[in-house]
Design a protein around this motif. Sequence first.
Motif, PDB file in Angstrom:
ATOM      1  N   ARG A  75       0.858  -1.189   0.000  1.00  0.00           N
ATOM      2  CA  ARG A  75       0.000   0.000   0.000  1.00  0.00           C
ATOM      3  C   ARG A  75       0.890   1.233   0.000  1.00  0.00           C
ATOM      4  O   ARG A  75       1.776   1.381   0.831  1.00  0.00           O
ATOM      5  CB  ARG A  75      -0.914   0.011   1.217  1.00  0.00           C
ATOM      6  CG  ARG A  75      -1.829   1.236   1.233  1.00  0.00           C
ATOM      7  CD  ARG A  75      -2.954   1.119   2.226  1.00  0.00           C
ATOM      8  NE  ARG A  75      -3.766  -0.082   2.048  1.00  0.00           N
ATOM      9  CZ  ARG A  75      -4.653  -0.251   1.067  1.00  0.00           C
ATOM     10  NH1 ARG A  75      -4.855   0.698   0.185  1.00  0.00           N
ATOM     11  NH2 ARG A  75      -5.348  -1.368   0.976  1.00  0.00           N
ATOM     12  N   VAL A  76       0.656   2.125  -0.965  1.00  0.00           N
ATOM     13  CA  VAL A  76       1.325   3.426  -1.011  1.00  0.00           C
ATOM     14  C   VAL A  76       0.244   4.457  -0.745  1.00  0.00           C
ATOM     15  O   VAL A  76      -0.772   4.489  -1.428  1.00  0.00           O
ATOM     16  CB  VAL A  76       2.001   3.671  -2.380  1.00  0.00           C
ATOM     17  CG1 VAL A  76       2.623   5.053  -2.425  1.00  0.00           C
ATOM     18  CG2 VAL A  76       3.054   2.598  -2.653  1.00  0.00           C
ATOM     19  N   TYR A  77       0.455   5.278   0.277  1.00  0.00           N
ATOM     20  CA  TYR A  77      -0.572   6.236   0.658  1.00  0.00           C
ATOM     21  C   TYR A  77       0.038   7.616   0.866  1.00  0.00           C
ATOM     22  O   TYR A  77       1.252   7.765   0.982  1.00  0.00           O
ATOM     23  CB  TYR A  77      -1.310   5.775   1.920  1.00  0.00           C
ATOM     24  CG  TYR A  77      -0.410   5.553   3.114  1.00  0.00           C
ATOM     25  CD1 TYR A  77      -0.134   6.573   4.012  1.00  0.00           C
ATOM     26  CD2 TYR A  77       0.171   4.312   3.345  1.00  0.00           C
ATOM     27  CE1 TYR A  77       0.690   6.378   5.098  1.00  0.00           C
ATOM     28  CE2 TYR A  77       0.993   4.102   4.430  1.00  0.00           C
ATOM     29  CZ  TYR A  77       1.251   5.130   5.311  1.00  0.00           C
ATOM     30  OH  TYR A  77       2.070   4.928   6.382  1.00  0.00           O
ATOM     31  N   ALA A  78      -0.826   8.614   0.883  1.00  0.00           N
ATOM     32  CA  ALA A  78      -0.400  10.001   1.071  1.00  0.00           C
ATOM     33  C   ALA A  78      -1.280  10.649   2.122  1.00  0.00           C
ATOM     34  O   ALA A  78      -2.485  10.403   2.178  1.00  0.00           O
ATOM     35  CB  ALA A  78      -0.510  10.767  -0.238  1.00  0.00           C
ATOM     36  N   GLY A  80       3.718   7.233   2.533  1.00  0.00           N
ATOM     37  CA  GLY A  80       4.074   6.064   3.316  1.00  0.00           C
ATOM     38  C   GLY A  80       3.818   4.786   2.543  1.00  0.00           C
ATOM     39  O   GLY A  80       3.147   4.786   1.512  1.00  0.00           O
ATOM     40  N   MET A  81       4.362   3.696   3.072  1.00  0.00           N
ATOM     41  CA  MET A  81       4.195   2.379   2.479  1.00  0.00           C
ATOM     42  C   MET A  81       3.944   1.370   3.590  1.00  0.00           C
ATOM     43  O   MET A  81       4.479   1.512   4.687  1.00  0.00           O
ATOM     44  CB  MET A  81       5.468   1.963   1.722  1.00  0.00           C
ATOM     45  CG  MET A  81       5.788   2.811   0.523  1.00  0.00           C
ATOM     46  SD  MET A  81       7.416   2.449  -0.190  1.00  0.00           S
ATOM     47  CE  MET A  81       7.284   0.724  -0.607  1.00  0.00           C
ATOM     48  N   ALA A  82       3.162   0.348   3.278  1.00  0.00           N
ATOM     49  CA  ALA A  82       2.900  -0.722   4.240  1.00  0.00           C
ATOM     50  C   ALA A  82       2.401  -1.946   3.482  1.00  0.00           C
ATOM     51  O   ALA A  82       1.824  -1.824   2.402  1.00  0.00           O
ATOM     52  CB  ALA A  82       1.842  -0.279   5.250  1.00  0.00           C
ATOM     53  N   ILE A 117       0.939  -2.777  -6.256  1.00  0.00           N
ATOM     54  CA  ILE A 117       0.922  -1.518  -5.524  1.00  0.00           C
ATOM     55  C   ILE A 117      -0.553  -1.199  -5.315  1.00  0.00           C
ATOM     56  O   ILE A 117      -1.336  -1.181  -6.267  1.00  0.00           O
ATOM     57  CB  ILE A 117       1.594  -0.380  -6.321  1.00  0.00           C
ATOM     58  CG1 ILE A 117       3.055  -0.703  -6.611  1.00  0.00           C
ATOM     59  CG2 ILE A 117       1.445   0.954  -5.608  1.00  0.00           C
ATOM     60  CD1 ILE A 117       3.958  -0.690  -5.418  1.00  0.00           C
ATOM     61  N   LEU A 118      -0.949  -0.938  -4.071  1.00  0.00           N
ATOM     62  CA  LEU A 118      -2.338  -0.643  -3.713  1.00  0.00           C
ATOM     63  C   LEU A 118      -2.451   0.831  -3.347  1.00  0.00           C
ATOM     64  O   LEU A 118      -1.674   1.318  -2.523  1.00  0.00           O
ATOM     65  CB  LEU A 118      -2.765  -1.499  -2.525  1.00  0.00           C
ATOM     66  CG  LEU A 118      -2.433  -2.991  -2.609  1.00  0.00           C
ATOM     67  CD1 LEU A 118      -2.742  -3.680  -1.290  1.00  0.00           C
ATOM     68  CD2 LEU A 118      -3.177  -3.640  -3.764  1.00  0.00           C
TER      69      LEU A 118
END
Length: 130
Positions: free
Chosen positions: A28-31, A49-51, A69-70
């Motif tokens: 997961r790539v998030y902002a 971030g990534m998780a 990549i989610l």
Amino acid sequence: MVEVEIKPGAVVQVQRLMAGQKPEVGVRVYAQPGGGGCCGGGGGAVQFGMAFAKPRPDDEVVKVDGFSILIDPMSKQFVNGAVIDYVEGLQESGFKITNPTLPEPDAGGQAGGCGSCGNSSDAGGGCGCG
């Protein structure tokens, strides 16, 4: 469709980390827009971030070299055009996410691409990997 560039060094590191994960798990790539966090809090700051995570029904899924990549709907506008790299050096080490398509930060923040994961850095290192 969301466009994300993943540098070869980041691909190798993600593949290495994914080796112990279940097949349905992706990255997961998030902002997180706005100030605060390790970015110093400028009005235009975006923290990335990534998780590891399982996909949700509303995620955008981007397939890359054997892994996914989610990206959640709220992060799409900030992640679209992002570059994910893996850096190793004296000043910083770890995954680094930047987005050159975002507006420049104001004087108070290190936006435009404050998100890196790993050790300390002048532009937000050590934040964003959750």
